[in-house]
Design an enzyme around this catalytic site. Structure first.
Site, PDB file in Angstrom:
ATOM      1  N   LYS A  29      26.227 -24.659 -47.300  1.00 30.70           N
ATOM      2  CA  LYS A  29      26.774 -24.402 -45.965  1.00 30.70           C
ATOM      3  C   LYS A  29      27.457 -25.680 -45.476  1.00 30.70           C
ATOM      4  CE  LYS A  29      25.798 -21.580 -41.962  1.00 30.70           C
ATOM      5  NZ  LYS A  29      24.803 -20.751 -41.267  1.00 30.70           N
TER       6      LYS A  29
ATOM      7  N   THR B 238      21.764 -23.345 -39.088  1.00 32.38           N
ATOM      8  CA  THR B 238      21.602 -22.694 -37.794  1.00 32.38           C
ATOM      9  C   THR B 238      20.210 -22.080 -37.740  1.00 32.38           C
ATOM     10  OG1 THR B 238      23.970 -22.190 -37.819  1.00 32.38           O
ATOM     11  CG2 THR B 238      22.633 -21.070 -36.175  1.00 32.38           C
TER      12      THR B 238
ATOM     13  N   GLU C  60      29.270 -11.279 -49.801  1.00 29.12           N
ATOM     14  CA  GLU C  60      28.478 -11.436 -48.582  1.00 29.12           C
ATOM     15  C   GLU C  60      29.138 -10.685 -47.435  1.00 29.12           C
ATOM     16  OE1 GLU C  60      28.486 -15.679 -48.301  1.00 29.12           O
ATOM     17  OE2 GLU C  60      30.601 -15.789 -47.717  1.00 29.12           O
TER      18      GLU C  60
END
Length: 254
Positions: A131, A19, A164
């Site tokens: 990812k 992204t 995270e």
């Protein structure tokens, strides 16, 4: 574009994505995003990516965009029944554009409050740091966060190590040392964390909740929001002014 119902990205989450922040028709941190895509390609045994074709597809999609978000998603393409890789692989590339989150500027200036998610990350070292399209844990984390206070959540693993936030990395500061969690077993290593690591000495260590709560400052970061100070985690508060001053010192070298 039309996506086949036999696409392996739809059937098995067999793919990966990144992204990207778009500013004035420019892809921010493109070399880091490309590096992420290449790491996923190699780890998941995808065919070599056509870097120039990917760049051109992204650049065509952001023409006229002053500020926005571009998502570049790659799947292994169509496949037959079963998990085995198809004999012929024709990658599916999907490029989509969306508006830039308006609240990120406020988060950077005023900090965020966090809660601790009830959903914990499982361990899979083969996929750790990548990812991929397998994001069901994050879907459950976001759903869980709706019932908690705060702007976002801290996510732990099955051994209660800090890993995270829901969609960003965590960095703590202790005695002047920047420290980020070890992501060898789970979690995603973000593009912005990679950028910071190229300019600062960031230690990679196991971080417990005690370490987190005793930090001098806490930040979360990703390629869209940049570096965001944390002003509180549950009932624990941090000195926002100290964090903002550290944020300026960290960012000045980027």
């Amino acid at each position: 574009m039309e996506i086949s119902h036999r696409d392996r990205g739809l059937s098995y989450g067999d793919g990966f994505f990144t992204t990207i922040k778009v500013e004035n028709e420019a892809l921010q941190l493109w070399p880091y995003h490309l590096q992420r895509l290449q790491q996923c390609q190699q780890a998941l045994h995808f065919p070599e990516l056509d870097e120039q074709a990917l760049l051109e597809a992204c650049q065509n999609a952001i023409k006229g965009c002053h500020l926005g978000v571009l998502k570049l998603l790659i799947t292994r393409g169509e496949g037959g029944r079963g998990y085995a890789l198809p004999e012929h692989i024709d990658l599916t590339v999907i490029v989509s554009k969306s508006e830039f989150p308006s609240h990120y500027a406020q988060w950077q200036a005023q900090g965020v409050s966090l809660s601790v998610s009830n959903v914990k990350l499982g361990h899979q070292p083969l996929l750790a740091g990548l990812k991929t399209l397998n994001r069901l844990e994050q879907v459950l984390i976001k759903e869980d966060a709706l019932g908690l206070s705060g702007d976002d959540v801290v996510v732990l693993d099955l051994q209660d190590n800090v890993i995270e936030c829901s969609a960003s990395n965590i960095i703590i500061v202790k005695n002047g040392q920047l420290i980020t969690p070890n992501l060898a077993l789970c979690g995603i290593r973000g593009v912005y964390l990679s950028l910071l690591s190229d300019h600062h000495d960031i230690a990679v260590e196991a971080i417990s909740m005690t370490d987190l709560m005793n930090a001098d400052a806490v930040f979360m970061c990703n390629s869209l929001m940049g570096l965001v100070p944390v002003k509180s985690i549950d009932k624990k508060t941090f000195n926002l002014q100290t964090a903002l001053e550290l944020k300026t010192k960290i960012e000045i070298s980027l």
